[in-house]
Design a protein around this motif. Structure first.
Motif, PDB file in Angstrom:
ATOM      1  N   ALA A   6       0.834  -1.216   0.000  1.00  0.00           N
ATOM      2  CA  ALA A   6       0.000   0.000   0.000  1.00  0.00           C
ATOM      3  C   ALA A   6       0.860   1.254   0.000  1.00  0.00           C
ATOM      4  O   ALA A   6       0.539   2.231  -0.684  1.00  0.00           O
ATOM      5  CB  ALA A   6      -0.927  -0.001   1.216  1.00  0.00           C
ATOM      6  N   CYS A   7       1.945   1.231   0.729  1.00  0.00           N
ATOM      7  CA  CYS A   7       2.840   2.399   0.802  1.00  0.00           C
ATOM      8  C   CYS A   7       3.530   2.674  -0.526  1.00  0.00           C
ATOM      9  O   CYS A   7       3.813   3.822  -0.850  1.00  0.00           O
ATOM     10  CB  CYS A   7       3.920   2.182   1.858  1.00  0.00           C
ATOM     11  SG  CYS A   7       3.332   2.231   3.534  1.00  0.00           S
ATOM     12  N   ASN A   8       3.789   1.630  -1.266  1.00  0.00           N
ATOM     13  CA  ASN A   8       4.588   1.779  -2.477  1.00  0.00           C
ATOM     14  C   ASN A   8       3.761   1.874  -3.749  1.00  0.00           C
ATOM     15  O   ASN A   8       4.315   2.023  -4.829  1.00  0.00           O
ATOM     16  CB  ASN A   8       5.619   0.650  -2.551  1.00  0.00           C
ATOM     17  CG  ASN A   8       6.677   0.825  -1.496  1.00  0.00           C
ATOM     18  OD1 ASN A   8       7.476   1.739  -1.559  1.00  0.00           O
ATOM     19  ND2 ASN A   8       6.643  -0.010  -0.478  1.00  0.00           N
ATOM     20  N   HIS A   9       2.446   1.795  -3.647  1.00  0.00           N
ATOM     21  CA  HIS A   9       1.519   2.072  -4.748  1.00  0.00           C
ATOM     22  C   HIS A   9       1.875   1.395  -6.065  1.00  0.00           C
ATOM     23  O   HIS A   9       1.633   1.956  -7.123  1.00  0.00           O
ATOM     24  CB  HIS A   9       1.411   3.573  -5.008  1.00  0.00           C
ATOM     25  CG  HIS A   9       1.095   4.366  -3.799  1.00  0.00           C
ATOM     26  ND1 HIS A   9      -0.102   4.286  -3.147  1.00  0.00           N
ATOM     27  CD2 HIS A   9       1.849   5.251  -3.107  1.00  0.00           C
ATOM     28  CE1 HIS A   9      -0.086   5.094  -2.109  1.00  0.00           C
ATOM     29  NE2 HIS A   9       1.074   5.691  -2.047  1.00  0.00           N
ATOM     30  N   GLY A  10       2.431   0.241  -6.036  1.00  0.00           N
ATOM     31  CA  GLY A  10       2.755  -0.429  -7.284  1.00  0.00           C
ATOM     32  C   GLY A  10       2.706  -1.924  -7.114  1.00  0.00           C
ATOM     33  O   GLY A  10       2.420  -2.436  -6.037  1.00  0.00           O
ATOM     34  N   ARG A  53      -0.832  -6.852  -6.603  1.00  0.00           N
ATOM     35  CA  ARG A  53      -1.387  -5.548  -6.244  1.00  0.00           C
ATOM     36  C   ARG A  53      -2.546  -5.742  -5.273  1.00  0.00           C
ATOM     37  O   ARG A  53      -3.302  -6.699  -5.388  1.00  0.00           O
ATOM     38  CB  ARG A  53      -1.924  -4.814  -7.474  1.00  0.00           C
ATOM     39  CG  ARG A  53      -0.882  -4.425  -8.474  1.00  0.00           C
ATOM     40  CD  ARG A  53      -1.542  -3.684  -9.650  1.00  0.00           C
ATOM     41  NE  ARG A  53      -0.607  -3.483 -10.724  1.00  0.00           N
ATOM     42  CZ  ARG A  53       0.236  -2.456 -10.803  1.00  0.00           C
ATOM     43  NH1 ARG A  53       0.235  -1.541  -9.865  1.00  0.00           N
ATOM     44  NH2 ARG A  53       1.060  -2.340 -11.809  1.00  0.00           N
ATOM     45  N   PRO A  89      -8.352  -0.960  -0.236  1.00  0.00           N
ATOM     46  CA  PRO A  89      -7.512  -0.137   0.638  1.00  0.00           C
ATOM     47  C   PRO A  89      -7.309  -0.808   1.994  1.00  0.00           C
ATOM     48  O   PRO A  89      -8.125  -1.634   2.424  1.00  0.00           O
ATOM     49  CB  PRO A  89      -8.305   1.166   0.777  1.00  0.00           C
ATOM     50  CG  PRO A  89      -9.694   0.857   0.361  1.00  0.00           C
ATOM     51  CD  PRO A  89      -9.643  -0.345  -0.533  1.00  0.00           C
ATOM     52  N   SER A 102      -4.689  -0.613   8.071  1.00  0.00           N
ATOM     53  CA  SER A 102      -4.420   0.830   8.099  1.00  0.00           C
ATOM     54  C   SER A 102      -3.994   1.280   9.496  1.00  0.00           C
ATOM     55  O   SER A 102      -3.229   2.237   9.637  1.00  0.00           O
ATOM     56  CB  SER A 102      -5.645   1.612   7.630  1.00  0.00           C
ATOM     57  OG  SER A 102      -6.771   1.323   8.444  1.00  0.00           O
TER      58      SER A 102
END
Length: 159
Positions: A18-22, A64, A68, A129
């Motif tokens: 999630a932090c690295n969005h890829g 991926r 969220p 989260s």
């Protein structure tokens, strides 16, 4: 006694994803966890089957997140891992004709069921989260460098 650390390891991986969005390849995740990419693929497949991640092939492929972190709990990940039991204790079948063994087994099975229910309730209360937010707060208190939670994860490690 053997411990199953897959829940902690997968929570760790999912927060980093999630932090690295890829997309995170199995090779990158395997290096992060000091394990084999085959083990990663097998474990991530369970998460894919439960709709937590998706996989893409090709040069920009990898794993991926599909949702969220706010929508994912430790219980979601635990169930996706299809752990048979988190407890190493259990009943015996050494003397099935013995009423004392039968009563002892009943007591143990009942206690394990209660403990399992309590554990699942506790896991359901922890969102991924929450782990990210607490990690970021700890990191910010130590180092104003950025949002990365683990000090050993350099920027760009997922690319």
């Amino acid at each position: 006694m053997s411990r199953d650390s897959r829940l902690a390891r997968m929570a760790h991986v999912l927060v980093h994803m999630a932090c690295n969005h890829g997309a995170a390849t199995s090779d990158v995740i395997a290096r992060m966890l000091s394990t084999n990419p085959v083990v990663v693929r097998r474990t991530m497949a369970g998460l894919r089957d439960r709709g937590i991640v998706t996989s893409e092939k090709g040069p920009r492929g990898g794993w991926r997140l599909t949702r969220p972190l706010e929508e994912l709990t430790l219980l979601d990940v635990h169930r996706a891992l299809e752990t048979v039991s988190v407890f190493t204790i259990g009943p015996t079948a050494d003397h099935p004709e013995c009423p004392v063994e039968h009563l002892a087994n009943q007591a143990i099975v009942g206690a394990l069921a209660q403990a399992g229910t309590a554990l699942e309730a506790a896991l359901a209360q922890v969102r991924l989260s929450d782990i990210l937010a607490e990690g970021q707060a700890l990191r910010a208190a130590r180092d104003a460098d950025g949002p990365h939670v683990c000090p050993n994860t350099a920027r760009g490690a997922w690319s």
